[in-house]
Write an enzyme that holds these catalytic residues in place. Structure first.
Site, PDB file in Angstrom:
ATOM      1  N   LYS A   1       0.884  -1.163   0.000  1.00 22.56           N
ATOM      2  CA  LYS A   1       0.000   0.000   0.000  1.00 22.56           C
ATOM      3  C   LYS A   1       0.918   1.208   0.000  1.00 22.56           C
ATOM      4  O   LYS A   1       1.566   1.513   0.997  1.00 22.56           O
ATOM      5  CB  LYS A   1      -0.913   0.009   1.232  1.00 22.56           C
TER       6      LYS A   1
ATOM      7  N   ALA B   1      -9.442   5.615   3.342  1.00 20.74           N
ATOM      8  CA  ALA B   1      -9.341   6.759   4.260  1.00 20.74           C
ATOM      9  C   ALA B   1     -10.606   7.597   4.310  1.00 20.74           C
ATOM     10  O   ALA B   1     -11.283   7.796   3.306  1.00 20.74           O
ATOM     11  CB  ALA B   1      -8.170   7.668   3.903  1.00 20.74           C
ATOM     12  N   GLY B   2     -10.883   8.056   5.510  1.00 18.94           N
ATOM     13  CA  GLY B   2     -11.970   9.003   5.735  1.00 18.94           C
ATOM     14  C   GLY B   2     -13.249   8.400   6.266  1.00 18.94           C
ATOM     15  O   GLY B   2     -14.154   9.128   6.679  1.00 18.94           O
TER      16      GLY B   2
ATOM     17  N   THR C   1      -9.260   3.648  11.469  1.00 18.15           N
ATOM     18  CA  THR C   1      -9.639   4.397  12.669  1.00 18.15           C
ATOM     19  C   THR C   1     -11.118   4.264  13.012  1.00 18.15           C
ATOM     20  O   THR C   1     -11.482   4.206  14.189  1.00 18.15           O
ATOM     21  CB  THR C   1      -9.274   5.882  12.485  1.00 18.15           C
TER      22      THR C   1
ATOM     23  N   GLY D   1      -8.215   9.268   8.886  1.00 20.66           N
ATOM     24  CA  GLY D   1      -8.589   9.344  10.305  1.00 20.66           C
ATOM     25  C   GLY D   1      -9.583  10.436  10.642  1.00 20.66           C
ATOM     26  O   GLY D   1      -9.903  10.638  11.808  1.00 20.66           O
TER      27      GLY D   1
END
Lengths: 302, 67
Positions: free
Chosen positions: A128, A220-221, A243, A189
């Site tokens: 990644k 992400a997000g 997260t 995050g």
């Protein structure tokens, strides 16, 4: 009524037989490897290793991402994450998180590959790729990302490439050989979900034109389960998150929610949603209603 | 003794020390680790024979939780 009941039974019977074809999905292949789950989860920010293991299990993921760090400087408990991951079942996806230039990202990728080769894990040639441009937003540096991606592709890596949601950068990354482009829904995050679904639509349309199986992963997000469902409903092939599970009040329960959201969102995408309409359309038959309409058939007040 | 840098810190090791000997001082199994000497990965097959030289900058890494 009997014949009808009989027909129904036959219909039920045949639908059960055809379930696989009706409810099936195309295999989910990235860089030549097939994954069972369309969720890829991170392994960071958990309170304990046990909580991480349970959350991964509940998420249904069979691919997890891990970071490359100096030995003995990070885990004060002296535990190693590899003792808590089922290496027979999970594909490890080493990441280059925390790298701010192409050179360091390439080094991190090579080191991750070296560890996974030794462990005989199928993720050995995967990376990644994440090359950051700014420590406050953690947004990717597109110039360094492209440089690192080219180098890693040349070295035989399957590069799953973290990117902004810019459709032009996404196209460039695919052109230079990224095995998957992974646009951010919002900053890492941040839990803001998918801030620009239209950009994601453009990326999906561009990258999948003439190549419908090219994997696009929203990375992400994600803040909660509906963000995962939304990503899949838009047509993303996978979602990578960390997260939103690890920092939920109950990580294991949130992991299960993400698992269900992925299944629901993907099914909704494959099923094909109805178009949105301004006005209502009745679900019950219009004929035989025992009530008169206050405004007649025209909808206008008498 | 020769001076080397391991994970950003200075160390003195006896001349002729191999990378493998260095790894065996870590608290985790050596197959959890990868090593870079002067920015190049040392392949596993060479760990036992790769001698550490004065001034080498060595990184010893493992995998940790991350997203």
């Amino acid at each position: 009524m009997n014949p009808e009941a009989g027909e129904e039974e036959t219909a039920c019977g045949s639908s059960a037989t055809d379930e696989a074809s009706i409810l099936g999905d195309r295999p989910w292949v990235i860089g030549g490897r097939t994954l069972r789950s369309r969720l890829i989860v991170g392994t960071g920010r958990y309170d304990t290793m046990a909580q991480m293991s349970q959350s991964i299990e509940a998420s249904g993921a069979d691919c997890v991402t891990v970071a490359v760090r100096r030995e003995r400087l990070y885990d004060r408990r002296g535990e190693n994450i590899l003792d808590y991951l089922d290496l027979q079942r999970l594909t490890l996806l080493p990441n280059t998180a925390g790298c701010y230039n192409a050179t360091d990202a390439v080094r991190a990728a090579r080191l991750g590959r070296e560890i996974l080769r030794t462990l005989n894990n199928p993720g050995a040639d995967w990376v990644k790729l994440e090359v950051l441009g700014d420590s406050k937003t953690l947004l990717p540096d597109p110039v360094e990302t492209i440089a690192a991606c080219k180098q890693l592709v040349a070295e035989g890596f399957q590069v799953l490439c973290y990117s902004s949601d810019c459709p032009v950068i996404a196209r460039r990354l695919k052109e230079i050989g990224a095995a998957s482009v992974m646009p951010a829904g919002s900053p890492i995050g941040s839990g803001q979900g998918i801030l620009n679904p239209n950009n994601l639509r453009m990326i999906l349309e561009n990258l999948k034109q003439g190549d419908p199986d090219y994997p696009v992963i929203v990375d992400a997000g994600v803040g909660t389960a509906s963000d995962v469902a939304e990503a899949f409903e838009l047509g993303a092939d996978g979602v990578l998150l960390n997260t939103a599970i690890a920092h939920a009040r109950s990580p294991v329960r949130m992991a299960r929610a993400m698992h269900h959201a992925a299944l629901a969102g993907r099914d909704a995408f494959l099923a094909g949603r109805i178009p949105k309409r301004l006005y209502a359309t009745a679900s019950s038959p219009q004929e035989g209603v025992i009530s008169s309409r206050p405004y007649g058939h025209t909808g206008q007040a008498n | 003794m020769i001076q080397v840098t391991v994970n950003g810190q200075s160390y003195e090791v006896p001349p002729g020390t191999t990378i493998l000997a260095l790894l065996q001082t870590a608290s985790v199994p050596e197959n959890y680790l990868a090593v870079e000497v002067n920015a190049d990965v040392v392949p596993r097959s060479l760990l036992a024979s790769h001698p550490i030289e004065a001034g080498d900058v060595i990184e010893v890494v493992t995998l940790v939780g991350g997203g």
